[in-house]
Design a protein around this motif. Sequence first.
Motif, short mmCIF file in Angstrom:
data_model
loop_
_atom_site.label_atom_id
_atom_site.label_comp_id
_atom_site.label_asym_id
_atom_site.label_seq_id
_atom_site.Cartn_x
_atom_site.Cartn_y
_atom_site.Cartn_z
N SER A 403 0.83 -1.19 0.00
CA SER A 403 0.00 0.00 0.00
C SER A 403 0.87 1.25 0.00
O SER A 403 2.09 1.20 0.21
N VAL A 404 0.22 2.39 -0.17
CA VAL A 404 0.94 3.68 -0.12
C VAL A 404 1.53 3.91 1.26
O VAL A 404 2.64 4.42 1.40
N ALA A 405 0.77 3.49 2.27
CA ALA A 405 1.27 3.66 3.65
C ALA A 405 2.55 2.88 3.86
O ALA A 405 3.47 3.33 4.56
N TYR A 406 2.63 1.71 3.25
CA TYR A 406 3.85 0.90 3.39
C TYR A 406 5.02 1.62 2.76
O TYR A 406 6.12 1.67 3.31
N VAL A 407 4.81 2.19 1.57
CA VAL A 407 5.88 2.89 0.87
C VAL A 407 6.32 4.12 1.68
O VAL A 407 7.51 4.40 1.83
N GLU A 408 5.34 4.87 2.24
CA GLU A 408 5.69 6.05 3.04
C GLU A 408 6.43 5.66 4.31
O GLU A 408 7.33 6.37 4.76
N ASP A 409 6.03 4.51 4.84
CA ASP A 409 6.75 4.05 6.04
C ASP A 409 8.19 3.75 5.72
O ASP A 409 9.10 4.04 6.49
N LEU A 410 8.44 3.17 4.55
CA LEU A 410 9.82 2.93 4.13
C LEU A 410 10.56 4.24 3.92
O LEU A 410 11.74 4.37 4.27
N CYS A 411 9.89 5.20 3.33
CA CYS A 411 10.55 6.49 3.09
C CYS A 411 10.96 7.16 4.40
O CYS A 411 12.01 7.81 4.47
N MET A 412 10.15 6.99 5.43
CA MET A 412 10.44 7.64 6.70
C MET A 412 11.40 6.83 7.58
O MET A 412 12.14 7.40 8.36
N SER A 413 11.41 5.53 7.47
CA SER A 413 12.22 4.69 8.35
C SER A 413 13.61 4.44 7.81
O SER A 413 14.55 4.24 8.56
N LEU A 414 13.78 4.43 6.52
CA LEU A 414 15.09 4.17 5.93
C LEU A 414 15.87 5.46 5.75
O LEU A 414 15.30 6.51 5.47
N ASN A 415 17.21 5.36 5.95
CA ASN A 415 18.05 6.52 5.72
C ASN A 415 18.34 6.67 4.25
O ASN A 415 17.90 5.84 3.42
N THR A 416 19.14 7.68 3.95
CA THR A 416 19.39 7.99 2.53
C THR A 416 20.08 6.85 1.83
O THR A 416 19.73 6.48 0.69
N GLU A 417 21.11 6.29 2.49
CA GLU A 417 21.87 5.21 1.88
C GLU A 417 20.99 3.98 1.65
O GLU A 417 21.05 3.33 0.58
#
Length: 478
Positions: A403-417
Amino acid sequence: MQSLRSNSVVVIKLLTYSNELSEGKPLYVSSNSLPVKALNREPAGHSFHSAALKLRGCAKKVVEDKEDTSDSPKKVANNDVEDIPSYETYKNSSSSNQGKKKKNKSGKEVKEQHDHYALLGLGSLRYLATEDQIRKSYRDAALKHHPDKLAAALLLTEESEEVKEAKKEAIESHFKLIQEAYEVLMDKTKRRIFDSTDEFDDEVPSECAPKDFFKVFGPAFKRNARWSVNTRVPDLGDENTPVKEVDSYYNFWYAFKSWREFPEEEEHDLEEAESREEKRWMERENARKTQKARKEEYARIRTLVDNAYKKDPRIVKRKEEEKAKKQAKKDEKVMAKKKLEEEAAAAIEEEKRRKEEEAKLAAEAAQQQKKNKEKEKKLRSKERSRLRTLSAPVLSQRLLGISVAYVEDLCMSLNTEQLRKLCDKMENKEGLKLAKVLKNGNNDETESEEEEVVEAKQNGHVEANGFATQSPRAAAMV
């Protein structure tokens, strides 16, 4: 007068007579000391003979030219014959030996005294005369001025009886003074009192040039050394005297003890006391006056020593050297203190500079960190946008329930690298593979999942609608 010559020695036998008469006849007296009649006066041997020769013009003073040894009858063969002093001589001598009346500090006249040293012929030595010298001088004076010896001169004079009596009294008085002088000078206590009242220069020098110090203060110390109880008085020395000896010299004088007496300060004569109580009172008053005089004497000596100590070039030189050493130590302390202050100031300045440098570096680091954060933020935002872009096909097809929420969660939890790596994995992938990579996030287990899917396909675990069944691990991840 008869003159006889025997073995080149002139023997003179003098006969003369006096104007005095005895039983209506003139008195004849011979020079052999055996008078015919002498009115109870006996000539004194050689003195009588000498006086007779002098009156006759035969005795003269010793000629300076000792080489003249002629046998003139007008010269006495015995060179020991002396001129007999006249009455005026004794009168003047007696008056000259009488002490002048002195006044004490209170203004009261003290009892006059005679010059005992002058009477014995020791006027030049005075307090320095030894007992042996006093004895010898007394013997000489007694022989010279004995009344019996000088009476012969009175017998041969043509003066009146009253004048002769006056001369006799003067001679006897002078001889008594000689005896009194001997008694005083041979008694230690009486001599100490006499020496204390003898003429003395109490002047204390105060100012002098450095080059004249020893000429001015040397005699002053020598004068006052006569009062020292300790007879071994050190010497002032000179400019080359060691400083240790100079200190010993001044230590001696600062601890100086005087034997000087002050009988002239005694206002009361104890013999005039009418009672025992009055005598005791006089003694106390005299003791009080003399004690005060002693204190003044010690104060005078102390003033002399203080003045000399201040002007002594050796002491002045040592004080200057000590002052220079103290000043050098003081300058050294000041320099050391100044050096410490400079070092402390330098340390403070260095600490300040270090802190400023650290602050500067910290500011630069903060600025750099801020820039890095901003850069990181931009990169992360970029990678997030990239992840959203790559995830769009999966979200549109709704693969693996992402879902979109899953993708946003990845965007917020993962660092740049991590985002970059995930995006790099998602590149060039489509469909289910893309969905699996996205589903695994940034894990390195993608290949193992693919192998499970292939194995499931081989085992026939495929649904009728064409979607592969999920493995337990995949289900757990969902």
